[in-house]
Design a protein around this motif. Structure first.
Motif, mmCIF file in Angstrom:
data_model
loop_
_atom_site.group_PDB
_atom_site.id
_atom_site.type_symbol
_atom_site.label_atom_id
_atom_site.label_comp_id
_atom_site.label_asym_id
_atom_site.label_seq_id
_atom_site.Cartn_x
_atom_site.Cartn_y
_atom_site.Cartn_z
ATOM 1 N N GLN A 119 -6.927 10.676 -0.676
ATOM 2 C CA GLN A 119 -6.102 11.576 0.146
ATOM 3 C C GLN A 119 -5.026 12.239 -0.712
ATOM 4 O OE1 GLN A 119 -5.344 8.665 3.352
ATOM 5 N NE2 GLN A 119 -4.715 10.425 4.554
ATOM 6 N N SER A 139 -0.846 5.325 8.870
ATOM 7 C CA SER A 139 -1.504 4.261 8.116
ATOM 8 C C SER A 139 -1.304 4.510 6.627
ATOM 9 C CB SER A 139 -2.984 4.233 8.469
ATOM 10 O OG SER A 139 -3.516 5.520 8.393
ATOM 11 N N PRO A 140 -1.616 3.516 5.785
ATOM 12 C CA PRO A 140 -1.450 3.735 4.345
ATOM 13 C C PRO A 140 -2.368 4.868 3.866
ATOM 14 C CG PRO A 140 -1.963 1.445 4.837
ATOM 15 C CD PRO A 140 -2.130 2.186 6.101
ATOM 16 N N LEU A 141 -1.929 5.541 2.823
ATOM 17 C CA LEU A 141 -2.726 6.644 2.278
ATOM 18 C C LEU A 141 -3.723 6.114 1.252
ATOM 19 C CD1 LEU A 141 -1.096 8.874 3.619
ATOM 20 C CD2 LEU A 141 -0.812 9.930 1.399
ATOM 21 N N SER A 142 -4.911 6.705 1.220
ATOM 22 C CA SER A 142 -5.860 6.343 0.171
ATOM 23 C C SER A 142 -5.557 7.207 -1.052
ATOM 24 C CB SER A 142 -7.292 6.577 0.645
ATOM 25 O OG SER A 142 -7.540 7.959 0.775
ATOM 26 N N ARG A 143 -6.022 6.732 -2.206
ATOM 27 C CA ARG A 143 -5.789 7.515 -3.427
ATOM 28 C C ARG A 143 -6.469 8.875 -3.324
ATOM 29 N NH1 ARG A 143 -8.112 3.035 -7.286
ATOM 30 N NH2 ARG A 143 -9.397 2.846 -5.436
ATOM 31 N N TYR A 182 2.600 4.106 1.418
ATOM 32 C CA TYR A 182 3.087 4.712 2.665
ATOM 33 C C TYR A 182 3.925 5.929 2.308
ATOM 34 C CZ TYR A 182 1.576 1.168 5.973
ATOM 35 O OH TYR A 182 0.815 0.365 6.783
ATOM 36 N N PRO A 206 0.824 -1.208 0.000
ATOM 37 C CA PRO A 206 0.000 0.000 0.000
ATOM 38 C C PRO A 206 0.860 1.260 0.000
ATOM 39 C CG PRO A 206 0.134 -0.900 2.213
ATOM 40 C CD PRO A 206 0.861 -1.867 1.327
#
Lengths: 300, 335
Positions: A233, A227-231, A201, A199
């Protein structure tokens, strides 16, 4: 005064005797040896050194090994981890596994003090080493200045203040010069530094990269994140510059997985760069080199 | 409540959660903006773009994956006649994980010709391990359920051991995170390009089993009685196995392993609709889809903006409801 004390002693001889006994018995155990030195590390822990000056040191993190080589006498550094590859002299040292920590190998090399960084070595590992008689000193780096003060601290601990001061004076001067060049950047460039593709990071806000960007008149495109970033974001952050790989690498391994992110300004204006990963990831004396590299990317 | 009412309620709830899900994201969105995104779409508006190209496919993928896992769970429980069965029993999840992890560790490039290799290898891993499990559970022309379950458990353990070995030997933190992320399940990779594969697999399977619901119900009586009643047990089991491995394989390949849904939703279905309802499979798919959508929404509300891994939420919110349901209905697996 003397009379009062004497009268109390006469009144409660047994109590006083017990108290004195307790005091001496505790003192026998807790009294620091004449040569022992107590330090407070970056996490606020007490670190008990058996000697005033450690003659044998080592690090459990690649960044720390770089810092030790910058300040200490090379002969006093007794080991390196499998990841420590800089400076070249480090490669001549015996290897100690740091994940999981090879306790036996550490004991064999008899370091007087082990240096490490918050987040790299778990606290329970440090406690275990402490039980085995090997004190562990933690550093915590949030800003570029923390690296310099860390170098000064290593100098104080190992009796190499002068060498450390010369180095940090010079590094601070370089940083001040770079900073002076970029104080009028309006509006500041928004930079997203990718640490993992799948994912996604990124280097969050409380990492040294944010301070490096501040020195260069730019800002980290993200707030604090663990936490992992969403697209979405990333689309919202819409960074001007992307750090994380060459345009070809990122096209192949990042934008092909997340084609929607081709909408961001950094992609549209082809402002995608590949910083040297060790310079990005390690808080080391090479921080000025890292800032200069970023400067070339941000202001080509 | 009548069975038709349950169906209508499920559809309405799915629509409601979809709309709510479309409103949640990094870009602030209200009803007006949502309507604009659908009816006056502007590709240069990043909020519109996010709603149509990120949020909508994500929700649809959650719906399809939830439906797929619940549907396959129902089939597996009917096939082995055991309420503990779930779609991953055939080693699908572990096989898929092993396939994906091999890609993360560099066996091939992460994308080839625009195809995301972890998904493709996950599908191959899922199908490959399932085939092995079936071969081990097969004797003299018949599938032996107990043997099948044991083979599934054993091969799952073997795959998991390989996954952990690769993980342990991993030289970068990034690879570790990829493996962990995959094993907890996520819909973050959802896209319009990815969506057709699990959707078509589920659609075809649903269509097929709408005509086979009767055989499934008879199978619950046990293989001997089912044979006596004219059901070709061996053939039905083969069809179930092929369907479950394909549908679960696509679900796992697109979103990682999401536990629990395939186990509990079939029980919820039987508790609400009876053990042998005519449209149980369809209803089970609806409930699975709704449950997954709800969990995805909760994950993003509880831990915005990216959301918690979906597998954590399915267990957290699913178990209490499941326990309540079992106690309330005095529920029994096959009656």
């Amino acid at each position: 005064m003397r009379q009062i004390r004497n009268s109390y002693f006469r009144k409660y001889p047994l109590l006083y005797s017990c108290l004195l006994l307790l005091l001496f018995s505790c003192g026998g155990e807790r009294k620091p040896a004449e040569t022992e030195r107590v330090l407070q590390d970056g996490l606020g822990r007490e670190v008990h050194l058996k000697k005033q000056q450690p003659a044998r040191v080592m690090a459990l993190a690649a960044s720390m090994t770089e810092m030790l080589f910058a300040v200490c006498d090379t002969a006093s550094i007794v080991a390196r981890t499998p990841h420590c590859d800089y400076p070249a002299a480090a490669l001549t040292k015996p290897v100690v596994n740091n994940y999981p920590v090879d306790y036996e190998q550490v004991l064999l090399l008899k370091p007087d003090l082990v240096f490490t960084v918050e987040g790299i070595t778990p606290l329970e590992v440090a406690d275990r080493l402490q039980e085995l008689g090997v004190p562990v000193y933690y550093f915590k780096f949030r800003k570029v200045e923390d690296i310099f003060s860390g170098l000064d601290e290593i100098g104080r601990i190992t009796g190499r203040e002068q060498q450390a001061k010369q180095l940090t004076d010079s590094l601070r001067q370089h940083v001040a010069q770079i900073e002076a060049r970029h104080q009028q950047q309006q509006p500041p460039l928004k930079v997203l530094a990718i640490a993992g593709y799948d994912p996604i990071y990124v280097y969050g806000h409380s990492t040294v990269i944010t301070d490096k960007l501040r020195i260069l008149g730019a800002v980290n495109a993200v707030e604090e994140t663990f936490s992992p970033l969403s697209r979405e974001q990333i689309l919202k952050a819409n960074p001007d510059v992307l750090l994380g790989g060459t345009p070809e690498e990122m096209e192949k391994s990042f934008f092909s997985i997340y084609p929607e992110l081709r909408k961001i300004k950094a992609y549209q204006h082809n402002r995608i760069y590949a910083p040297t990963s060790d310079l990005m990831g390690r808080a080391s004396p090479r921080v000025v080199e890292s800032i200069r590299e970023l400067e070339q990317f941000l202001y080509p | 409540m009548s069975k038709a009412a349950y169906f209508i309620l499920a559809v309405l709830l799915i629509l409601l959660v979809m709309v709510l899900g479309l409103l949640v994201g990094s870009f602030e969105t209200d009803a007006g903006l949502l309507a604009d995104a659908f009816f006056q779409y502007n590709p240069d508006n990043l909020t519109h773009f996010s709603i149509i190209h990120l949020r909508l496919p994500r929700l649809l993928l959650a719906l399809v994956v939830g439906a797929s896992l619940a549907f396959c769970g129902y089939l597996m429980q009917a096939m082995v006649n055991n309420g503990l069965a779930e779609p991953y029993l055939l080693g699908t999840a572990s096989g898929a994980s092993l396939g994906a992890v091999l890609v993360f560790f560099g066996i091939v490039e992460i994308t080839i010709a625009g195809i995301y290799m972890p998904s493709l290898f996950a599908l191959l891993g899922a199908l490959g391990i399932t085939l092995l499990v079936v071969l081990l559970g097969y004797r003299r022309g018949h599938i032996i359920p107990t043997q099948l379950i044991l083979a599934g458990v054993a091969l799952s353990s073997l795959c998991t051991a390989f996954v952990w070995l690769l993980t342990y030997l991993s030289d970068t933190e990034g690879k570790l995170k990829s493996v962990i992320f995959w094993s907890m399940g996520s819909f973050e990779r959802a896209s319009w390009q990815l969506l057709p594969y699990p959707t078509v697999a589920l659609g075809l399977a649903l269509l097929l089993f709408l005509f086979m619901q009767k055989q499934l119900n008879i199978l619950l009586l046990g293989a001997g009685r089912a044979e006596a009643l004219g059901v070709q047990v061996a053939r039905t089991r083969w069809i179930i196995l092929i369907t479950v491995s394909a549908v679960t394989g696509f679900a796992v390949a697109t979103s990682g392993t999401v536990g629990f849904v395939g186990l509990i939703v079939p029980h919820v279905t039987r508790a609400l609709m009876g053990a042998t309802g005519k449209y149980n499979l369809l209803f089970c798919a609806f409930v699975g889809g709704f449950f997954m959508l709800l969990c995805d929404l909760l994950s993003r509300v509880v831990y915005p903006p990216a959301g918690l891994p979906i597998g954590i939420i399915t267990s957290f919110f699913g178990v209490p409801f499941f326990v309540y349901l079992l106690s309330r209905k005095n529920y029994n697996f096959s009656s």
